[in-house]
Design a protein around this motif. Structure first.
Motif, PDB file in Angstrom:
ATOM      1  N   TYR A   7       0.817  -1.202   0.000  1.00 21.86           N
ATOM      2  CA  TYR A   7       0.000   0.000   0.000  1.00 21.86           C
ATOM      3  C   TYR A   7       0.856   1.260   0.000  1.00 21.86           C
ATOM      4  O   TYR A   7       0.631   2.177  -0.769  1.00 21.86           O
ATOM      5  CB  TYR A   7      -0.932   0.012   1.217  1.00 21.86           C
ATOM      6  N   ILE A   8       1.893   1.264   0.867  1.00 20.79           N
ATOM      7  CA  ILE A   8       2.713   2.479   0.928  1.00 20.79           C
ATOM      8  C   ILE A   8       3.526   2.673  -0.345  1.00 20.79           C
ATOM      9  O   ILE A   8       3.649   3.783  -0.858  1.00 20.79           O
ATOM     10  CB  ILE A   8       3.632   2.502   2.169  1.00 20.79           C
ATOM     11  N   ILE A   9       4.058   1.593  -0.895  1.00 22.93           N
ATOM     12  CA  ILE A   9       4.793   1.702  -2.156  1.00 22.93           C
ATOM     13  C   ILE A   9       3.846   2.164  -3.258  1.00 22.93           C
ATOM     14  O   ILE A   9       4.173   3.028  -4.065  1.00 22.93           O
ATOM     15  CB  ILE A   9       5.458   0.358  -2.536  1.00 22.93           C
ATOM     16  N   GLY A  10       2.641   1.604  -3.257  1.00 20.01           N
ATOM     17  CA  GLY A  10       1.631   1.994  -4.246  1.00 20.01           C
ATOM     18  C   GLY A  10       1.255   3.453  -4.129  1.00 20.01           C
ATOM     19  O   GLY A  10       1.147   4.169  -5.129  1.00 20.01           O
ATOM     20  N   ILE A  11       1.064   3.932  -2.878  1.00 23.05           N
ATOM     21  CA  ILE A  11       0.704   5.332  -2.646  1.00 23.05           C
ATOM     22  C   ILE A  11       1.773   6.269  -3.205  1.00 23.05           C
ATOM     23  O   ILE A  11       1.485   7.223  -3.913  1.00 23.05           O
ATOM     24  CB  ILE A  11       0.509   5.602  -1.127  1.00 23.05           C
ATOM     25  N   VAL A  12       3.024   5.967  -2.889  1.00 21.20           N
ATOM     26  CA  VAL A  12       4.135   6.803  -3.371  1.00 21.20           C
ATOM     27  C   VAL A  12       4.141   6.836  -4.890  1.00 21.20           C
ATOM     28  O   VAL A  12       4.172   7.891  -5.515  1.00 21.20           O
ATOM     29  CB  VAL A  12       5.496   6.268  -2.854  1.00 21.20           C
ATOM     30  N   PHE A  13       4.110   5.645  -5.487  1.00 20.58           N
ATOM     31  CA  PHE A  13       4.191   5.556  -6.941  1.00 20.58           C
ATOM     32  C   PHE A  13       3.027   6.255  -7.620  1.00 20.58           C
ATOM     33  O   PHE A  13       3.205   7.055  -8.520  1.00 20.58           O
ATOM     34  CB  PHE A  13       4.221   4.082  -7.358  1.00 20.58           C
ATOM     35  N   LEU A  14       1.826   5.962  -7.155  1.00 20.20           N
ATOM     36  CA  LEU A  14       0.643   6.484  -7.824  1.00 20.20           C
ATOM     37  C   LEU A  14       0.489   7.988  -7.661  1.00 20.20           C
ATOM     38  O   LEU A  14       0.199   8.688  -8.621  1.00 20.20           O
ATOM     39  CB  LEU A  14      -0.613   5.759  -7.313  1.00 20.20           C
ATOM     40  N   PHE A  15       0.718   8.500  -6.453  1.00 19.91           N
ATOM     41  CA  PHE A  15       0.591   9.939  -6.279  1.00 19.91           C
ATOM     42  C   PHE A  15       1.687  10.673  -7.030  1.00 19.91           C
ATOM     43  O   PHE A  15       1.485  11.765  -7.517  1.00 19.91           O
ATOM     44  CB  PHE A  15       0.584  10.331  -4.807  1.00 19.91           C
ATOM     45  N   MET A 114      -7.617   9.356 -13.092  1.00 20.58           N
ATOM     46  CA  MET A 114      -6.288   8.793 -13.300  1.00 20.58           C
ATOM     47  C   MET A 114      -5.861   7.944 -12.108  1.00 20.58           C
ATOM     48  O   MET A 114      -5.267   6.873 -12.265  1.00 20.58           O
ATOM     49  CB  MET A 114      -5.305   9.952 -13.495  1.00 20.58           C
ATOM     50  N   GLU A 115      -6.157   8.439 -10.901  1.00 20.53           N
ATOM     51  CA  GLU A 115      -5.815   7.711  -9.682  1.00 20.53           C
ATOM     52  C   GLU A 115      -6.435   6.321  -9.682  1.00 20.53           C
ATOM     53  O   GLU A 115      -5.770   5.323  -9.409  1.00 20.53           O
ATOM     54  CB  GLU A 115      -6.308   8.489  -8.458  1.00 20.53           C
ATOM     55  N   LYS A 116      -7.713   6.270 -10.028  1.00 22.12           N
ATOM     56  CA  LYS A 116      -8.440   5.001 -10.035  1.00 22.12           C
ATOM     57  C   LYS A 116      -7.827   4.026 -11.043  1.00 22.12           C
ATOM     58  O   LYS A 116      -7.615   2.844 -10.760  1.00 22.12           O
ATOM     59  CB  LYS A 116      -9.911   5.269 -10.376  1.00 22.12           C
ATOM     60  N   PHE A 119      -4.213   2.884  -9.913  1.00 23.26           N
ATOM     61  CA  PHE A 119      -4.277   1.943  -8.797  1.00 23.26           C
ATOM     62  C   PHE A 119      -4.662   0.555  -9.297  1.00 23.26           C
ATOM     63  O   PHE A 119      -4.068  -0.454  -8.909  1.00 23.26           O
ATOM     64  CB  PHE A 119      -5.281   2.429  -7.755  1.00 23.26           C
ATOM     65  N   LYS A 120      -5.659   0.519 -10.161  1.00 25.87           N
ATOM     66  CA  LYS A 120      -6.148  -0.756 -10.684  1.00 25.87           C
ATOM     67  C   LYS A 120      -5.060  -1.467 -11.480  1.00 25.87           C
ATOM     68  O   LYS A 120      -4.886  -2.681 -11.386  1.00 25.87           O
ATOM     69  CB  LYS A 120      -7.380  -0.507 -11.560  1.00 25.87           C
ATOM     70  N   GLN A 121      -4.303  -0.697 -12.265  1.00 21.75           N
ATOM     71  CA  GLN A 121      -3.309  -1.286 -13.156  1.00 21.75           C
ATOM     72  C   GLN A 121      -2.019  -1.701 -12.450  1.00 21.75           C
ATOM     73  O   GLN A 121      -1.468  -2.768 -12.716  1.00 21.75           O
ATOM     74  CB  GLN A 121      -2.973  -0.291 -14.277  1.00 21.75           C
ATOM     75  N   TYR A 122      -1.527  -0.868 -11.523  1.00 17.01           N
ATOM     76  CA  TYR A 122      -0.182  -1.094 -10.993  1.00 17.01           C
ATOM     77  C   TYR A 122      -0.091  -1.612  -9.566  1.00 17.01           C
ATOM     78  O   TYR A 122       0.960  -2.122  -9.172  1.00 17.01           O
ATOM     79  CB  TYR A 122       0.638   0.194 -11.109  1.00 17.01           C
ATOM     80  N   LYS A 123      -1.141  -1.492  -8.780  1.00 22.96           N
ATOM     81  CA  LYS A 123      -1.047  -1.932  -7.386  1.00 22.96           C
ATOM     82  C   LYS A 123      -0.633  -3.402  -7.257  1.00 22.96           C
ATOM     83  O   LYS A 123       0.240  -3.726  -6.451  1.00 22.96           O
ATOM     84  CB  LYS A 123      -2.365  -1.676  -6.647  1.00 22.96           C
ATOM     85  N   PRO A 124      -1.222  -4.333  -8.039  1.00 25.06           N
ATOM     86  CA  PRO A 124      -0.801  -5.744  -7.912  1.00 25.06           C
ATOM     87  C   PRO A 124       0.692  -5.948  -8.171  1.00 25.06           C
ATOM     88  O   PRO A 124       1.340  -6.736  -7.499  1.00 25.06           O
ATOM     89  CB  PRO A 124      -1.649  -6.459  -8.982  1.00 25.06           C
ATOM     90  N   GLU A 125       1.258  -5.203  -9.148  1.00 26.73           N
ATOM     91  CA  GLU A 125       2.681  -5.343  -9.460  1.00 26.73           C
ATOM     92  C   GLU A 125       3.537  -4.746  -8.352  1.00 26.73           C
ATOM     93  O   GLU A 125       4.538  -5.331  -7.945  1.00 26.73           O
ATOM     94  CB  GLU A 125       2.999  -4.623 -10.778  1.00 26.73           C
ATOM     95  N   LEU A 126       3.150  -3.571  -7.855  1.00 26.89           N
ATOM     96  CA  LEU A 126       3.944  -2.873  -6.852  1.00 26.89           C
ATOM     97  C   LEU A 126       3.956  -3.616  -5.517  1.00 26.89           C
ATOM     98  O   LEU A 126       4.915  -3.521  -4.755  1.00 26.89           O
ATOM     99  CB  LEU A 126       3.430  -1.446  -6.671  1.00 26.89           C
ATOM    100  N   LYS A 127       2.896  -4.352  -5.234  1.00 30.28           N
ATOM    101  CA  LYS A 127       2.839  -5.124  -3.988  1.00 30.28           C
ATOM    102  C   LYS A 127       3.896  -6.228  -3.963  1.00 30.28           C
ATOM    103  O   LYS A 127       4.277  -6.712  -2.906  1.00 30.28           O
ATOM    104  CB  LYS A 127       1.449  -5.741  -3.804  1.00 30.28           C
ATOM    105  N   LYS A 128       4.396  -6.598  -5.141  1.00 27.42           N
ATOM    106  CA  LYS A 128       5.396  -7.655  -5.231  1.00 27.42           C
ATOM    107  C   LYS A 128       6.813  -7.145  -4.950  1.00 27.42           C
ATOM    108  O   LYS A 128       7.738  -7.935  -4.785  1.00 27.42           O
ATOM    109  CB  LYS A 128       5.355  -8.300  -6.621  1.00 27.42           C
ATOM    110  N   LEU A 129       6.990  -5.817  -4.901  1.00 24.48           N
ATOM    111  CA  LEU A 129       8.311  -5.272  -4.625  1.00 24.48           C
ATOM    112  C   LEU A 129       8.716  -5.561  -3.179  1.00 24.48           C
ATOM    113  O   LEU A 129       7.889  -5.522  -2.278  1.00 24.48           O
ATOM    114  CB  LEU A 129       8.327  -3.750  -4.847  1.00 24.48           C
TER     115      LEU A 129
END
Length: 201
Positions: A7-15, A114-116, A119-129
């Motif tokens: 979630y935190i990695i996703g937040i940083v990346f997406l924002f 854009m946020e929505k 999040f939908k596109q990249y959150k699953p990938e970023l969670k793997k980091l």
């Protein structure tokens, strides 16, 4: 724990992706099929731009552990650098597009959409980091965008919320204020980034 990390990695990346605060960059692009040339005393001389050549001394490892650390860094740079570059190009595209919108309301609506999508596109990938990859991504974003993830978040969310996310990141040993230091602490990372960018590693 894994969800919080993602979630935190996703937040940083997406924002960082959809904040509209980016410097406009003007590029005098030349189509690939157009070649420049000069005419000198009746002779046409082509102008050819050669890419830079980078030569580094061979890396000498003091131990197997040091070699493994280097190999891991190469892997992590290859994994995270494309995301950092994506943040940069998304910033530029977003800035240019938002300049065409008539008012703040339409800009806000565009950012929410854009946020929505992001999040939908990249959150699953970023969670793997991994944590180390997440921390590296924060630094590489600073390298590509020339400003820290904290400053990008601050521009979009404001000081209070940017501070909250930085405090939250601190619980996991990361800092959104991390700056990239290519001549100091991140010297080896910079070497690997340059080699990766030039297809040499």
């Amino acid at each position: 724990m894994s969800d919080l990390k993602g979630y935190i990695i996703g937040i940083v990346f997406l924002f960082c992706c959809f904040t509209g605060k980016a410097q406009q960059i003007k590029m005098n692009a030349i189509p690939a099929d157009v070649q420049r040339a000069v005419v000198d005393e009746g002779d046409t001389i082509a102008i050819v731009h050669l890419r830079n050549i980078y030569v580094y001394p061979e890396v000498k490892f003091k131990s197997k552990k040091e070699q493994e650390k280097y190999t891991k860094l190469v892997r992590d740079v290859k994994r995270t650098l494309p995301y950092a570059k994506m943040v940069y190009y998304t910033l530029i595209e977003t800035y240019e597009y938002m300049e065409t919108l008539p008012d703040d309301k339409s800009r806000q609506k565009h950012l929410e959409k854009m946020e929505k999508e992001l999040f939908k596109q990249y959150k699953p990938e970023l969670k793997k980091l991994t944590f180390s990859q997440g921390k590296l991504l924060i630094k590489l974003i600073d390298r590509e965008c020339n400003q820290s993830s904290y400053n990008l978040l601050k521009a979009y969310l404001g000081s209070f919320r940017a501070g909250f996310w930085n405090l939250f990141a601190g619980m996991f040993g990361a800092s959104l204020k991390s700056e990239y230091d290519p001549k100091g602490n991140d010297k080896m990372t910079e070497r690997i980034v340059v080699l990766v960018e030039n297809g040499l590693i």
